[in-house]
Every structure is written in structure tokens, then in C-alpha cells.
Design an enzyme around this catalytic site. Structure first.
Site, PDB file in Angstrom:
ATOM      1  N   HIS A  77       0.862  -1.199   0.000  1.00  0.00           N
ATOM      2  CA  HIS A  77       0.000   0.000   0.000  1.00  0.00           C
ATOM      3  C   HIS A  77       0.891   1.239   0.000  1.00  0.00           C
ATOM      4  CE1 HIS A  77      -3.874   2.100   1.483  1.00  0.00           C
ATOM      5  NE2 HIS A  77      -2.963   3.049   1.376  1.00  0.00           N
ATOM      6  N   HIS A  79       1.668   5.240  -2.355  1.00  0.00           N
ATOM      7  CA  HIS A  79       1.096   6.283  -3.233  1.00  0.00           C
ATOM      8  C   HIS A  79       2.249   6.962  -3.958  1.00  0.00           C
ATOM      9  CE1 HIS A  79      -3.045   6.347  -1.446  1.00  0.00           C
ATOM     10  NE2 HIS A  79      -2.406   5.937  -0.368  1.00  0.00           N
ATOM     11  N   LYS A  82       1.996  10.381  -5.660  1.00  0.00           N
ATOM     12  CA  LYS A  82       1.990  11.604  -4.835  1.00  0.00           C
ATOM     13  C   LYS A  82       3.346  11.922  -4.246  1.00  0.00           C
ATOM     14  CE  LYS A  82      -2.640  11.440  -2.945  1.00  0.00           C
ATOM     15  NZ  LYS A  82      -3.281  10.162  -2.699  1.00  0.00           N
ATOM     16  N   HIS A 228      -9.608   1.983   0.661  1.00  0.00           N
ATOM     17  CA  HIS A 228      -9.222   2.816   1.802  1.00  0.00           C
ATOM     18  C   HIS A 228     -10.499   2.951   2.641  1.00  0.00           C
ATOM     19  CE1 HIS A 228      -5.771   4.092  -0.548  1.00  0.00           C
ATOM     20  NE2 HIS A 228      -5.360   4.918   0.386  1.00  0.00           N
ATOM     21  N   GLU A 231     -10.599   5.929   7.541  1.00  0.00           N
ATOM     22  CA  GLU A 231      -9.356   6.564   7.995  1.00  0.00           C
ATOM     23  C   GLU A 231      -9.734   7.798   8.818  1.00  0.00           C
ATOM     24  OE1 GLU A 231      -6.626   7.491   4.868  1.00  0.00           O
ATOM     25  OE2 GLU A 231      -4.998   7.939   6.249  1.00  0.00           O
ATOM     26  N   ASP A 329       2.563   3.377   2.812  1.00  0.00           N
ATOM     27  CA  ASP A 329       1.631   4.466   2.541  1.00  0.00           C
ATOM     28  C   ASP A 329       2.365   5.650   1.906  1.00  0.00           C
ATOM     29  OD1 ASP A 329      -0.956   5.357   2.349  1.00  0.00           O
ATOM     30  OD2 ASP A 329      -1.191   5.891   4.446  1.00  0.00           O
ATOM     31  N   ASN A 330       2.092   6.858   2.353  1.00  0.00           N
ATOM     32  CA  ASN A 330       2.603   8.048   1.668  1.00  0.00           C
ATOM     33  C   ASN A 330       4.059   8.341   2.038  1.00  0.00           C
ATOM     34  OD1 ASN A 330      -0.442   8.340   2.203  1.00  0.00           O
ATOM     35  ND2 ASN A 330      -0.063   9.714   0.508  1.00  0.00           N
TER      36      ASN A 330
HETATM   37  N1  LIG Z   1      -3.700   8.087   3.758  1.00  0.00           N
HETATM   38  C1  LIG Z   1      -4.131   8.479   2.541  1.00  0.00           C
HETATM   39  C2  LIG Z   1      -5.469   8.583   2.226  1.00  0.00           C
HETATM   40  C3  LIG Z   1      -5.837   8.974   0.962  1.00  0.00           C
HETATM   41  N2  LIG Z   1      -4.898   9.254   0.056  1.00  0.00           N
HETATM   42  C4  LIG Z   1      -3.599   9.153   0.382  1.00  0.00           C
HETATM   43  O1  LIG Z   1      -2.702   9.399  -0.450  1.00  0.00           O
HETATM   44  N3  LIG Z   1      -3.230   8.764   1.617  1.00  0.00           N
END
Ligand SMILES: Nc1ccnc(=O)[nH]1
Length: 435
Positions: A77, A79, A82, A228, A231, A329-330
Site C-alpha cells: 500500500h 502512493h 503523490k 481505503h 481513515e 503508505d505516503n
Molecule cells: N492516507 C491516505 C489517504 C488517501 N490518500 C492518500 O494518499 N493517503
């Protein structure tokens, strides 16, 4: 200094392997799950793994002195579309809403094919240097970005094949599914790219109908699903349970991975039990994103102190047989200002945040074989005779040594050879960060 031979077959002796990652190894594992072993490598593959015996190691074997060796990581997972935009688009207050708004503005203004491709490549070089063998990324697929990012992804996946196996899932708020014609086109595009169908779920009045649309498209095109979900700290967020119910009533047979599920950790026990029963029955897998969620959850942007960790109930899930993973993640974007796609860092942080210790048990599978199964990557994330010689040689000889230092001097072996593991220089992206 330890050198992995640059040509020909070789033996590594006195290697410390973990029971959870070496399914075929018969050895006397200690309470931490470790045993010493000898590994033979030939033609890019592991030809044998046997319990370490002082007496009969070949003379030419490299003695690892008990260093830990793990299979290369699987990061399920991320991104990377981004990644690394932070210098030009920081999150003004570190909150989730701040991240959504900042990212949306940056995407609309700056995400050309070249911009996305260069940042993705930067991310992949970092991940590769840290020892990652496979990765799933989400791709923001709000119109018109899907037309830019998916072709870039397809090209990069080919460029990286053999170094990092790449998968992509589309990412959009589930309200986007209300535009049926557009969503059907998106599902077709995802299928054409051999991708995964993904949406962000939250508590909308028509959530159940929208989930049915998502499942219908996944069934029509034979796609796996990646959500997702929840969150948030809002205990009324129960979309994880809604996804499980939708999977059951749609008779879905593909793989489903659900990320985040933060609100579950705040809900009353009886609600949790009900949700987990359904998640197990529907054969969902769950990935927690401990670093990003520690950063983003319980932050109000008002200089108050966070009081909970943001992670979901991985122990309770695992106890029920639900496959559980952790992932990056990010990285250096408005959702998370830090990070470098280093799965050892993720595991180290998860050990602290989620208590992956005392006992460690089979938690190392959460960054290796479990995400590999979710991603349908046979043979990834374990060490076995006949498998690829793709592994990471650490300095640490125990969990306390391994998880105390960054291990920047780890050796990454791919197809039997130590790779060049130079991290890309941030300055390479400077020209994308101006303006
Ligand atoms: N945690 C996240 C939620 C949605 N988009 C993202 O890039 N990251």
C-alpha cells in the site's frame, strides 16, 4: 567486510533465519523464532537452505557471523504518484483535510506525465535500494488524472519489471461511482492495465448501493479490490463492515485488501467483534499504515497532544485468521511529511506502534509473505530452496540489534548478486519543486 561473491555459485554460512519466513527449514528455532542456517546460491536461485552445522560448510563459504537475513520486502500500500511533492506543496496544519486539499490543488496544477513519472521513478529507486521486491501503489484517478497516470504507470511497470513487480489500484472517493458511465470506463481502463479496482469508503447515505456498483464492476472485469476505509477517529465510521457485507452478498471471489480501518480501534467491543466476524467470513485482508496514521490521526491542528496511535486492531484480526499486513503508505507528501519506502523502517515502527514483539511470533510475514499472497505473487516474501535468491543481509544478529539502528549498511541481494544501493539524491527533483 562481508562481500557477496560477484560471480559463480556460493555458500553463506552461519546465517540467522526466521521461522516465519523459511517454511521448509527444519532447525531448532529459538524463542525469538531464529535459527542459524547455511544457504547455497547458484544461477540466481537459492539451491539449498539447511540448518547450520559447523563441521561441513564448504571452505569457501562466506561466514555471516549470525547476521539476520530476510527475504526481500513486499510493500502492498503506497502512493508513489503523490510522493515527494512536499517541498512544493506542504500540508499547512498536518491534518487529513489539509492533506486532501493540498494534494487536490497540486494534482490539478502539476501532475503532468513527466512530473508523475519522475517522482515515481525516484520512489522506486529508493524502495529498490532498501530491499523491496514488489509494490502496490494507488493512483489518484479523479478525472482527468486517470488519463495521465495510468499510461505512465504501465510504462514504468515495464521498465521496473524484474527489479520491482508493480501493481496499481485506482483511487477515488466512492461518491465518484455515482457517475456510473464514467466509473464503468474507469473500471475498463483499470482492467486493460491489469490493475486493481480501488475506492475510498466513508459513511454516505447510499454507501451500500455504491459498494454494489464497485463489486459489480470488479466481477464483470475479474478484478481484485483494494479499499481505503474508515481513515478517521469517528466511531460511526463502519465502512469496513459494510465492505465485508457487500463481499458476502455479492458472492465475490477475488482478493480484497482493506487499508487503514482506524475507527475500528475506537469502537465498543461488541461492535468490533461483529465487524471482525464479517471481515473473517468474507476473507478480507487488512493493511495498517502505522507511520502515516500515527502522523495524521488524532491531529486537530490546534497544538493539542495526540492520544491514540491511529492503527487498527491487527492482533485481534490475526487471532481470527484474517491476513494482516503493514505498509509504507505516503512518502514526503501532504499525507505524510516523511518516509522513504523503507520497509525495515515500517517494520521497526510497527514493532513499536503495534507491539509486534514479546513474542515476535510470525509478525515478519506482515511485510513479506502475507502481502505477497494478497497481491498473488507466488514465492515472494519467503526464503526457500528453488526460489529466487532475493534477500537482505542485515548487520543485526537479533531483533534488538536489527530494530535499533537504521541498517543503512544492509546488503540487498537480487538474483544472487549484491545490488548497487545508492539512494537517489533529493536535488534531482529540485526543478519539479519550484513555483
Ligand atoms: N492516507 C491516505 C489517504 C488517501 N490518500 C492518500 O494518499 N493517503
Amino acid at each position: 567486510m562481508l562481500e557477496i561473491p560477484a560471480s559463480g555459485p556460493y555458500h553463506l554460512t552461519n546465517v540467522r533465519l526466521h521461522a516465519s519466513l523459511t517454511p521448509g527449514l527444519a532447525a531448532a528455532f529459538d524463542a525469538d523464532g531464529f535459527a542459524l542456517a547455511d544457504i547455497a546460491v547458484a544461477d540466481g536461485k537459492i539451491s539449498s537452505i539447511v540448518a547450520h552445522r559447523q563441521s561441513n560448510s564448504p571452505a569457501a563459504a562466506a561466514d555471516l557471523g549470525g547476521r539476520v537475513v530476510m527475504p526481500c520486502f513486499v510493500d502492498c500500500h503506497t502512493h508513489i504518484d503523490k510522493g515527494h511533492i512536499w517541498p512544493r506543496k506542504p500540508n499547512p496544519n498536518g491534518t487529513f483535510m489539509g492533506a486532501l486539499n493540498a494534494t487536490g490543488a497540486d494534482r490539478a496544477a502539476r501532475w503532468s506525465a513527466d512530473d508523475v513519472a519522475r517522482r515515481m521513478d525516484f520512489s522506486l529507486r529508493s524502495a529498490y535500494a532498501h530491499g523491496t521486491r514488489a509494490m502496490r501503489t494507488h493512483l489518484d484517478s479523479v478525472a482527468p488524472q486517470e488519463e495521465i497516470s495510468w499510461p505512465v504507470f504501465e510504462t514504468i511497470r515495464e521498465t521496473w519489471r524484474g527489479r520491482i513487480e508493480l501493481q496499481a489500484a485506482c483511487l477515488l472517493g466512492i461518491e465518484g461511482v455515482r457517475d456510473r458511465k464514467w466509473f464503468e470506463r474507469l473500471a475498463k481502463r483499470v482492467a486493460a492495465a491489469n490493475g486493481v479496482l480501488g475506492v475510498v469508503t466513508y459513511m454516505l447515505p447510499d454507501l451500500e448501493e455504491l459498494l454494489d456498483q464497485v463489486f459489480a464492476q470488479a466481477i464483470k472485469h475479474g478484478l481484485d479490490l483494494d479499499f481505503h476505509a474508515d481513515e478517521t477517529d469517528d466511531i460511526s465510521a463502519i465502512s469496513l463492515k459494510k465492505i465485508a457485507e457487500a463481499a458476502l452478498w455479492n458472492g465475490f471471489e477475488g482478493n480484497i485488501l482493506v487499508g487503514h480501518c482506524c475507527s475500528l480501534a475506537r469502537q465498543p467491543d461488541l461492535d468490533v467483534l461483529d465487524a471482525l466476524d464479517k471481515v473473517a467470513k468474507a476473507r478480507l485482508a487488512v493493511v495498517s499504515l502505522p507511520m502515516c496514521n500515527l502522523y495524521l490521526q488524532d491531529r486537530r491542528g490546534d497544538k493539542t497532544t495526540p492520544r491514540w496511535r491511529g492503527v487498527t486492531l491487527l492482533h485481534e484480526m490475526k487471532a481470527r485468521g484474517i491476513p494482516v499486513a503493514v505498509a509504507s503508505d505516503n512518502t514526503r507528501d501532504p499525507f505524510y511529511a516523511y518516509g522513504d519506502l523503507d520497509m525495515l523502517e515500517v517494520y521497526r515502527m510497527a514493532t513499536r506502534i503495534l507491539h509486534f514483539d514479546h513474542p515476535v511470533g510470525d509478525w515478519p510475514q506482515a511485510v513479506t509473505s502475507t502481502p505477497a499472497q494478497v497481491m498473488r505473487l507466488d514465492g515472494f516474501g519467503t526464503l526457500a530452496a528453488g526460489g529466487a535468491a532475493d534477500f537482505v543481509v542485515f548487520k543485526g544478529r537479533s531483533w534488538t540489534e536489527l530494530l535499533s539502528r537504521p541498517e543503512s549498511d544492509r546488503i540487498v541481494v537480487r538474483d544472487g548478486r549484491a545490488i548497487e544501493r545508492q539512494l537517489p539524491d533529493y536535488a534531482e527533483l529540485d526543478d519539479l519543486m519550484v513555483g
